[in-house]
Design an enzyme around this catalytic site. Structure first.
Site, PDB file in Angstrom:
ATOM      1  N   ASP A 205      44.074  46.585  47.214  1.00  0.00           N
ATOM      2  CA  ASP A 205      45.028  45.499  47.022  1.00  0.00           C
ATOM      3  C   ASP A 205      44.383  44.193  47.472  1.00  0.00           C
ATOM      4  OD1 ASP A 205      48.177  45.041  46.548  1.00  0.00           O
ATOM      5  OD2 ASP A 205      47.484  43.717  48.155  1.00  0.00           O
ATOM      6  N   ILE A 206      44.410  43.181  46.600  1.00  0.00           N
ATOM      7  CA  ILE A 206      43.821  41.880  46.937  1.00  0.00           C
ATOM      8  C   ILE A 206      44.685  41.197  47.996  1.00  0.00           C
ATOM      9  CG2 ILE A 206      43.124  39.633  46.044  1.00  0.00           C
ATOM     10  CD1 ILE A 206      42.816  40.961  43.295  1.00  0.00           C
ATOM     11  N   ASN A 213      47.522  32.314  43.570  1.00  0.00           N
ATOM     12  CA  ASN A 213      48.268  31.893  42.383  1.00  0.00           C
ATOM     13  C   ASN A 213      49.082  30.631  42.653  1.00  0.00           C
ATOM     14  OD1 ASN A 213      47.519  33.555  40.308  1.00  0.00           O
ATOM     15  ND2 ASN A 213      49.129  35.051  40.630  1.00  0.00           N
ATOM     16  N   ASP A 222      43.623  34.743  37.685  1.00  0.00           N
ATOM     17  CA  ASP A 222      42.955  35.632  36.730  1.00  0.00           C
ATOM     18  C   ASP A 222      41.475  35.783  37.072  1.00  0.00           C
ATOM     19  OD1 ASP A 222      45.330  35.913  35.424  1.00  0.00           O
ATOM     20  OD2 ASP A 222      44.810  34.634  33.722  1.00  0.00           O
ATOM     21  N   GLU A 248      48.012  42.979  41.277  1.00  0.00           N
ATOM     22  CA  GLU A 248      46.761  42.735  41.998  1.00  0.00           C
ATOM     23  C   GLU A 248      46.212  44.009  42.647  1.00  0.00           C
ATOM     24  OE1 GLU A 248      50.101  41.482  44.909  1.00  0.00           O
ATOM     25  OE2 GLU A 248      49.735  41.564  42.753  1.00  0.00           O
TER      26      GLU A 248
END
Length: 345
Positions: A205-206, A213, A222, A248
């Site tokens: 998971d980022i 964002n 992106d 994500e």
């Protein structure tokens, strides 16, 4: 021509490269046949302008899937036509063969009925020779039709394989999508159960992705997704499967890998992601570094895909709870649970 001119003007005004997919996107916008696409582009125009990255994302979202479906339909239609052609060729050959058989039976009856004079024998032989040539021609036509069908079906199979591969890829990151992940994990679990070989699952998971964002916009978001996807894919080996799990989150299925090896791999990927500095393409402005959290679980004999995912997800949650940018495996999770239990006691 009016639609074409409008599409080209938008391409020129936005400085978007005149690639076929971008022209198709803006031609569709000019025609107004896709209200959802027009609403999205109009919103972008109100807030700024369409860039090449935004155009690529819009094309993947609104037109790429339709293109895949159209190609699938085209393959099915071509295959149907080829099958009909084969059936027609076979029917013609069977009709010719039946006529040839009847001619042979008549000739056999004529030969057995009475003594024939030389002229009558020559006539009968000529008729049989003509029928034989017609039969040879029909067989040759059937052979050519079957060869053409074989070539066409080989080409159709290649097209179908291409479409299937595209249907299993995430359009943004170009790695496997959730469907490919689900199918791959099911196969890997069955194989591990049958062979007794190791199998591990990574969930990734980022960290603070929403912040990227909100601060820098979806275009930068992106870029972050592509960076993590490519780093994940470039660090796994042949049998492994890297996939975008959703949003994500990413995943890697690791057959024939034990827990220690999976943890080492996860930490290498974590370091590789952290080592890359993010730049804003339009200005080369440094946006900082990306980090990610990892959960690692290993297959147990009584596992199914859901239970394996659940344990990996618990490890991922623990990694984020422990401060992010960490790798937590089942072993470490158990130790953390023991420490928590002692603290409560």
């Amino acid at each position: 021509m009016g639609y074409a001119t409008s599409a080209l003007e938008v391409l020129k005004r936005a400085l978007i490269p005149p690639y076929p997919q971008f022209y198709e996107l803006l031609y569709t916008y000019a025609t107004g046949v896709n209200p959802a696409l027009n609403a999205r582009i109009n919103e972008i125009f109100r807030n700024g302008h369409v860039t090449a990255d935004i155009a690529e994302r819009l094309y993947n979202e609104f037109l790429k899937a339709q293109d895949t479906n159209a190609r699938m339909s085209g393959v099915s239609e071509r295959m149907s036509k080829r099958i009909v052609a084969v059936h027609d060729a076979i029917d013609t050959a069977m009709t010719t063969a039946s006529a040839y058989s009847a001619s042979l039976q008549i000739a056999s009856g004529d030969l057995g009925a009475a003594d024939l004079e030389a002229a009558e024998l020559r006539k009968l032989a000529g008729e049989l020779l003509a029928e034989t040539r017609r039969m040879q021609d029909a067989n040759h036509q059937l052979e050519m039709s079957l060869q053409a069908s074989r070539d066409d079906l080989d080409a159709l199979q290649r097209d179908l394989d291409d479409v299937r591969r595209e249907a299993l890829l995430d359009p943004l990151t170009k790695i496997y999508n959730r469907k490919a992940f689900d199918d791959g994990l099911t196969r890997a679990v069955i194989r591990a159960r049958e062979t007794g070989n190791h199998l591990c699952l990574l969930l990734v998971d980022i960290d603070y992705f929403k912040r990227f964002n909100d601060t820098w916009g979806h275009q930068t978001g992106d870029q972050v997704l592509r960076l993590v996807a490519m780093t994940l894919k470039s660090n796994i080996k042949g049998k492994d499967i890297a996939a975008r799990y959703g949003g994500e989150e990413f995943a890697a299925i690791l057959p024939d890998t034990d827990l220690e090896g999976a943890v080492t791999l996860a930490d290498n990927i974590r370091k590789a992601i952290q080592a890359k500095e993010l730049l804003k393409r339009s200005t080369n402005e440094k946006l900082g570094r990306v980090t990610a959290s990892f959960g690692v679980a290993m297959f147990r004999p009584d596992d199914n895909p859901s239970t394996l995912i659940e344990r990996a997800d618990r490890c991922l949650y623990a990694a984020k709870h422990q401060g992010r940018n960490k790798v937590i495996s089942e072993t470490e999770l158990s130790e953390l649970d023991d420490i928590a239990a002692l603290g409560v006691a």
